[in-house]
Design a protein around this motif. Structure first.
Motif, PDB file in Angstrom:
ATOM      1  N   THR A 162      28.306  42.488  97.528  1.00 19.13           N
ATOM      2  CA  THR A 162      27.793  43.925  96.910  1.00 19.13           C
ATOM      3  C   THR A 162      27.266  43.898  95.588  1.00 19.13           C
ATOM      4  O   THR A 162      26.055  44.455  95.310  1.00 19.13           O
ATOM      5  CB  THR A 162      29.110  44.924  96.682  1.00 19.13           C
TER       6      THR A 162
ATOM      7  N   ALA B  30      18.757  51.451 109.581  1.00 16.34           N
ATOM      8  CA  ALA B  30      19.813  50.440 108.930  1.00 16.34           C
ATOM      9  C   ALA B  30      21.234  50.505 109.665  1.00 16.34           C
ATOM     10  O   ALA B  30      21.737  49.574 110.122  1.00 16.34           O
ATOM     11  CB  ALA B  30      20.350  50.600 107.483  1.00 16.34           C
ATOM     12  N   LYS B  31      21.580  51.622 110.181  1.00 15.81           N
ATOM     13  CA  LYS B  31      22.704  51.781 110.893  1.00 15.81           C
ATOM     14  C   LYS B  31      22.322  51.144 112.528  1.00 15.81           C
ATOM     15  O   LYS B  31      23.353  50.627 113.009  1.00 15.81           O
ATOM     16  CB  LYS B  31      23.270  53.243 111.101  1.00 15.81           C
TER      17      LYS B  31
ATOM     18  N   GLU C 135      28.150  53.465 108.319  1.00 20.05           N
ATOM     19  CA  GLU C 135      28.458  54.829 107.863  1.00 20.05           C
ATOM     20  C   GLU C 135      29.358  55.069 106.650  1.00 20.05           C
ATOM     21  O   GLU C 135      29.106  55.828 105.792  1.00 20.05           O
ATOM     22  CB  GLU C 135      28.773  55.842 108.900  1.00 20.05           C
TER      23      GLU C 135
ATOM     24  N   THR D  64      26.902  53.556 103.775  1.00 20.46           N
ATOM     25  CA  THR D  64      25.688  54.434 103.389  1.00 20.46           C
ATOM     26  C   THR D  64      26.447  55.741 102.988  1.00 20.46           C
ATOM     27  O   THR D  64      25.749  56.325 101.972  1.00 20.46           O
ATOM     28  CB  THR D  64      24.824  54.556 104.586  1.00 20.46           C
TER      29      THR D  64
ATOM     30  N   ASN E  62      23.430  45.000  94.910  1.00 18.49           N
ATOM     31  CA  ASN E  62      23.061  46.012  93.809  1.00 18.49           C
ATOM     32  C   ASN E  62      22.158  45.475  93.152  1.00 18.49           C
ATOM     33  O   ASN E  62      21.193  46.315  92.515  1.00 18.49           O
ATOM     34  CB  ASN E  62      24.045  46.400  93.097  1.00 18.49           C
TER      35      ASN E  62
ATOM     36  N   VAL F 247      26.202  58.726 104.105  1.00 20.48           N
ATOM     37  CA  VAL F 247      25.477  59.746 103.879  1.00 20.48           C
ATOM     38  C   VAL F 247      25.695  60.739 105.059  1.00 20.48           C
ATOM     39  O   VAL F 247      26.096  62.268 104.901  1.00 20.48           O
ATOM     40  CB  VAL F 247      23.872  59.505 104.000  1.00 20.48           C
TER      41      VAL F 247
ATOM     42  N   ALA G 115      30.841  58.500 107.141  1.00 20.99           N
ATOM     43  CA  ALA G 115      30.525  59.312 105.617  1.00 20.99           C
ATOM     44  C   ALA G 115      31.891  60.374 105.672  1.00 20.99           C
ATOM     45  O   ALA G 115      32.200  60.557 104.644  1.00 20.99           O
ATOM     46  CB  ALA G 115      29.134  59.817 106.070  1.00 20.99           C
TER      47      ALA G 115
ATOM     48  N   LEU H  96      21.223  46.914 104.577  1.00 24.37           N
ATOM     49  CA  LEU H  96      21.086  48.224 103.625  1.00 24.37           C
ATOM     50  C   LEU H  96      19.812  47.911 102.746  1.00 24.37           C
ATOM     51  O   LEU H  96      18.891  49.063 102.484  1.00 24.37           O
ATOM     52  CB  LEU H  96      22.211  48.547 102.969  1.00 24.37           C
TER      53      LEU H  96
ATOM     54  N   GLY I 231      17.211  50.522 104.118  1.00 20.17           N
ATOM     55  CA  GLY I 231      17.326  51.856 103.509  1.00 20.17           C
ATOM     56  C   GLY I 231      18.959  52.462 103.853  1.00 20.17           C
ATOM     57  O   GLY I 231      19.707  51.641 104.543  1.00 20.17           O
ATOM     58  N   LEU I 232      19.008  53.532 103.727  1.00 20.91           N
ATOM     59  CA  LEU I 232      20.436  54.175 103.774  1.00 20.91           C
ATOM     60  C   LEU I 232      20.363  55.098 104.999  1.00 20.91           C
ATOM     61  O   LEU I 232      21.464  55.448 105.443  1.00 20.91           O
ATOM     62  CB  LEU I 232      20.918  55.054 102.666  1.00 20.91           C
TER      63      LEU I 232
END
Lengths: 275, 273
Positions: free
Chosen positions: A228, B140-141, B214, B217, A232, B219, B224, B131, B135-136
């Motif tokens: 992680t 990605a999923k 999920e 991310t 980042n 979202v 989520a 990711l 991206g988110l």
């Protein structure tokens, strides 16, 4: 004369005694070539791509040296392995204990198995946020998550192992006046060990997944937290080092369990050979 | 039963009709075990701080609320869509590569270093990297679901093709079948039980993949919702997606089992012979 006749026959049928050298006889050569080409292409193209997104093999190797040199990799690896060992040990104790109880007593089975089935059907990752609420972000929550991931394969395999113990073996034990305890430890348990070990083998992979997910979420210590963190920071090369270490850890743990399985359940092979 | 037997039974005190035994009522026992747990949970759950633990009736109420507001259905559909796309693509590519690697040694030797390496790496470890790359959003999923489902199918298809007996293929060849015919009429049907076993594994793994993705991310989707409700300490709502996901897992694996029995019924027949 016989020899030359054979020789002649072979020639007539155009069968050659010695096969021509074939690439297919050297699969490792093909494998090595495939990997080499891949690495070279990766090195070549990886250097052109934005280093925030993709890295290249020599950068990964350099990052590995740095991480090992600074001792960080080893430290986090030990933290991860510590929680894995704690969660796995607890699971093994409770899973085998409960499994023997459920396999031996129909009463225990009837009381427990609706709950076991319901929890086993629930994807355990979905429970992680709840567990983090209950146990915080530290060592405890990781142990609990690993415990949950590992528990069910061990429990379910132990139950079916204990149920599979042939009744005649138990009866022979009884006929020789073995106590319930002796039957448990000298007959039932050894007979169930191959099943239990198969459960352990399944559980190792799941335990590793549980460990990584828990560390990714809590993101404080361990290999998952490193992932992680470097994710980042966009330190892709270091992320690759951690991923490779986790892959090696997976292979190592599974190999170790297979070896243990062969040693602990040696009679399984013998039994098959006798039949 | 004659008098002598009667006497013998009485002497060794075996009665022909047994009295009440708790093990005769296992179904009842199961049900009461569940009911007891729910009651205990309800009673104690009400005493505990609702930030940490909920209780069954509160969960039922939250369930009704979420369903009425339509929020839950929307997120569930979003999750299912991503799940379906990722899973189907992993099945297609997994079966294709598995057939290729099982049938052609060159493909096997070229690909198997990567397949084994990636199969041994826990796929969750790749999530932060994926990711970073995708991206988110949905891509990605989909990538995570795809990677979670790919290897079980690939490995099972591969070993299924490898166990197809060579004599079957030889007979096909003797009767003049081309490579395409050999694939569709011999290899795929013979490997189908293995492939379906791989599909069953993949369905479960992909479900874990979508939830984890999920949750990361955070979202949209079921994962989520899990994160949102747990960060809001809405424990009663938190249990709704958990229950939904458990049911989904059970239904999907049952569905694949059913499909397996319909598509590969000869497996059972073979076993019976």
């Amino acid at each position: 004369m016989a020899v030359s006749l054979d020789e002649q026959l072979i020639q007539e049928l155009a069968l050659r005694r010695e096969q021509r050298w074939s690439l297919y006889d050297h699969p490792n050569l093909i494998r090595a070539g495939s990997v080499m080409i891949f690495l070279i292409l990766w090195e070549f193209y990886g250097r052109r791509v934005d280093p925030l997104l993709l890295t290249y093999p020599t950068a990964v190797a350099w990052a590995a040296v740095q991480l090992i040199w600074s001792g960080e990799l080893i430290r986090q690896l030990l933290v991860s392995l510590g929680s894995l060992a704690a969660g796995f040990g607890a699971s093994l104790l409770l899973g085998v204990g409960l499994g023997v109880a459920m396999g031996r007593s129909r009463l225990a089975e009837a009381i427990l198995d609706p709950h076991v089935n319901a929890l086993y059907a629930t994807p355990q990752v979905a429970l992680i946020p709840l567990l983090m609420m209950w146990f915080g972000l530290g060592f405890g929550v990781k142990v609990v998550v690993i415990f949950l991931f590992v528990f069910f394969p061990i429990l379910i395999n132990t139950v079916s192992g204990v149920k599979n113990v042939s009744a005649s073996m138990v009866e022979v034990g009884r006929a020789y006046l073995a106590s319930e305890r002796q039957i448990l430890f000298k007959v039932v348990f050894p007979a169930a060990v191959p099943f239990i070990m198969a459960g352990v083998r399944l559980a190792v992979g799941r335990g590793l997944v549980g460990m990584i997910v828990a560390e990714l979420f809590t993101a404080i210590t361990g290999l998952g937290a490193m992932l992680t963190l470097y994710g980042n920071l966009f330190e892709t090369a270091r992320m690759f080092v951690v991923i490779i270490v986790l892959g090696l850890l997976g292979i190592g743990l599974i190999q170790a369990t297979q070896m243990l399985e062969r040693r602990m359940a040696r009679w399984k092979e013998t039994e098959r050979a006798v039949n | 039963m004659n008098a002598l037997e009667e006497q013998a039974l009485a002497e060794i005190s075996l009665s022909p009709s047994k009295g009440f035994r708790v093990t005769d009522y296992l179904g009842l026992l199961r049900a009461s075990s569940v009911i007891l747990l729910l009651i205990v949970w309800e009673v104690f759950g009400r005493d505990v701080n609702p930030l940490f633990l909920s209780y069954p009736t509160a969960i039922a109420r939250a369930c009704v609320q979420l369903l009425i507001s339509g929020e839950f259905q929307r997120q569930a559909l979003g999750s299912l869509e991503v799940y379906a796309v990722g899973l189907v693509s992993s099945l297609v590519l997994g079966i294709f590569l598995g057939l290729l690697m099982g049938r052609y040694r060159l493909a096997e030797y070229l690909l198997d270093p990567y397949v084994y390496a990636l199969d041994a790496t826990p796929r969750v470890a790749l999530i932060p990297l994926l990711l970073l790359w995708f991206g988110l959003g949905a891509p990605a999923k989909i990538a995570i679901v795809f990677l979670s489902g790919l290897f079980p199918v690939l490995m099972n298809t591969f070993s299924g093709v490898r166990t197809v007996s060579a004599s079957l293929v030889d007979i096909g060849r003797v009767y003049g079948a081309g490579e395409a015919k050999i694939f569709t009429k011999i290899i795929v049907p013979a490997a189908l039980p293995f492939i379906m076993a791989g599909v069953r594994l993949a369905v479960g793994r992909a479900l874990i993949g979508i939830i984890t993705a999920e949750m990361f991310t955070a979202v949209t989707g079921m994962g989520a919702l899990l994160i949102r409700y747990s960060s809001a300490f809405a424990t009663d709502k938190f249990f709704v997606p958990v229950i939904f996901l458990a049911l989904l897992g059970v239904i999907l694996s049952r569905a694949v089992e059913l499909l397996q029995r319909r598509l590969a019924p000869w497996k059972e027949t073979e076993g019976a012979l």
